[in-house]
Design an enzyme around this catalytic site. Structure first.
Site, PDB file in Angstrom:
ATOM      1  N   THR A 145       0.832  -1.204   0.000  1.00  0.00           N
ATOM      2  CA  THR A 145       0.000   0.000   0.000  1.00  0.00           C
ATOM      3  C   THR A 145       0.864   1.250   0.000  1.00  0.00           C
ATOM      4  O   THR A 145       0.608   2.205  -0.747  1.00  0.00           O
ATOM      5  CB  THR A 145      -0.951   0.003   1.214  1.00  0.00           C
ATOM      6  OG1 THR A 145      -1.890  -1.068   1.073  1.00  0.00           O
ATOM      7  CG2 THR A 145      -1.710   1.313   1.305  1.00  0.00           C
ATOM      8  N   CYS A 188      -8.847  -6.651   2.095  1.00  0.00           N
ATOM      9  CA  CYS A 188      -8.697  -5.234   2.399  1.00  0.00           C
ATOM     10  C   CYS A 188     -10.013  -4.477   2.334  1.00  0.00           C
ATOM     11  O   CYS A 188     -10.107  -3.346   2.787  1.00  0.00           O
ATOM     12  CB  CYS A 188      -7.686  -4.594   1.440  1.00  0.00           C
ATOM     13  SG  CYS A 188      -6.041  -5.300   1.588  1.00  0.00           S
TER      14      CYS A 188
END
Length: 391
Positions: A75, A328
């Site tokens: 990320t 996620c």
């Protein structure tokens, strides 16, 4: 329930750290504990370990060590790649193209860019989740500076034509970023042959520790830092490097380089057996994603008249760990944006169930799944008004 009794078929959300990786990390919690920024001998040992880890991770993807920037995970690598490139190159243009199937981290980065004066175009995917290079090219304008397309989709397993997209962008002045997290360890990646400009990697997705990752930055591609501090990682990613975790990532990269081919073939055989048995034994079941251009470990199904969350919870009670898609974004209970983009209706997308296999999966896992899944689907269909006309 003891973890040893669970059939773990959710490798895409999290992989166990290989014990060989743990062994490689242990010295860096004790004997070699220094800060690579320190000028004394203990710091020099940490610097040498960091340089060694960088070279080994680079070798896995066919890169030069100087092109690897360590991060806390994929990320952060995605943020550094996309936000950092856009900030550094804003004078060249303000337009970015991404695919509709990108990971939630990139979708949210796109929203951030739009709030800060950039324009983002989302290229469509087909019913299998693939991006057409021609349709991607049609969305590029004189103001386009960056294209971001994942190497493979973590939910439905579809592999994107990254080589074709990279070749198509050659000579346009547009840089290609790819989130390679789902693909690494399952698809051969060699940036010396595929001219991507930026590529995000994760340690845990190759059985290394969580909290470590990397961004590949091709020589000549310039990005601005998005996190300020002491100027580590050539000024692109400040913060003291976690040498132990990065040595773990390097050990995982070495193991993957040596074992990837055989491991991928083994996992594909397990996956293929499950697909054949599910589609053959459970009526009104379908395989999501591309039938052949898909990750070797991925089996993503949808079942008419059943909700994925109910299947996951029912399987959990039977000692089977599966998922409905990306971990996620699973807590939102919204249908997968990837599945909706392939043209599925909301109720169809909600009926999806994902199994992903890995290093410790066996054919016995398929037997355990098939002992439970048909009965679970049948029971839930009897309770479903969406399936009432078929019962």
């Amino acid at each position: 329930m003891n973890a040893n009794d669970v059939v773990y078929a959710d490798y895409q959300s999290s992989k166990p750290v290989d014990p060989r990786v743990v062994d490689a990390m242990l010295p860096y919690f004790g004997r070699t504990f220094g800060n690579a920024a320190s000028l004394h001998g203990v710091g020099d040992e940490a610097t040498a370990a960091l340089d060694d880890a960088r070279a080994r991770v680079a070798r896995l993807i066919g890169a030069d060590a100087s092109e690897v920037v360590f991060t806390s995970g994929a990320t952060e690598a995605n943020n550094l790649a996309i936000v950092g490139y856009c900030l550094r190159n804003r004078r060249k243009g303000d337009h970015v193209v991404i695919s509709e199937a990108e990971h939630i981290s990139i979708l949210n980065i796109a929203k951030y860019l739009e709030k800060n004066g950039f324009r983002v175009t989302r290229a469509p995917i087909d019913l299998y989740g693939r991006v057409s290079p021609a349709k991607l090219r049609a969305r590029i304008t004189d103001d386009t500076i960056l294209v971001s397309v994942q190497w493979a989709n973590s939910e439905i397993g579809t592999i994107q034509p990254i080589e074709e997209i990279a070749a198509m962008l050659q000579g346009t002045g547009v840089v290609l970023h790819t989130d390679a997290v789902a693909a690494e360890g399952l698809v051969p990646i060699d940036v010396s042959k595929v001219p991507v400009g930026l590529m995000s990697l994760s340690s845990n997705d190759i059985y290394g520790p969580r909290g470590a990752g990397a961004l590949y930055v091709r020589k000549g591609v310039q990005v601005a830092p998005v996190m300020m501090g002491g100027g580590q990682e050539r000024g692109l990613r400040s913060g003291t490097e976690d040498v132990a975790s990065l040595q773990g990532m390097a050990a995982a990269a070495d193991i993957m380089a040596a074992e990837q081919s055989a491991e991928t073939d083994r996992i594909r055989n397990i996956r293929d057996e499950l697909v054949e048995r599910v589609l053959g034994q459970i009526p009104d079941s379908h395989l999501n994603g591309h039938p052949t251009e898909r990750l070797a470990n991925n089996a993503h199904f949808r079942f008419d008249g059943v909700e994925g969350e109910a299947m996951v919870l029912s399987l959990r009670d039977k000692g089977i760990a599966a998922s409905t898609g990306s971990a996620c974004s699973s807590k939102t209970l919204e249908p997968s944006h990837t599945l909706i983009s392939t043209g599925l209706l909301h109720e169809e997308a909600h009926g999806s169930l994902e199994f992903t296999f890995g290093r410790w999966s066996t054919c016995d896992d398929v037997d355990r799944i098939m002992e439970a899944l048909p009965a679970v689907v049948e029971r839930l269909r009897k309770l479903s008004p969406l399936y009432a006309d078929k019962v």
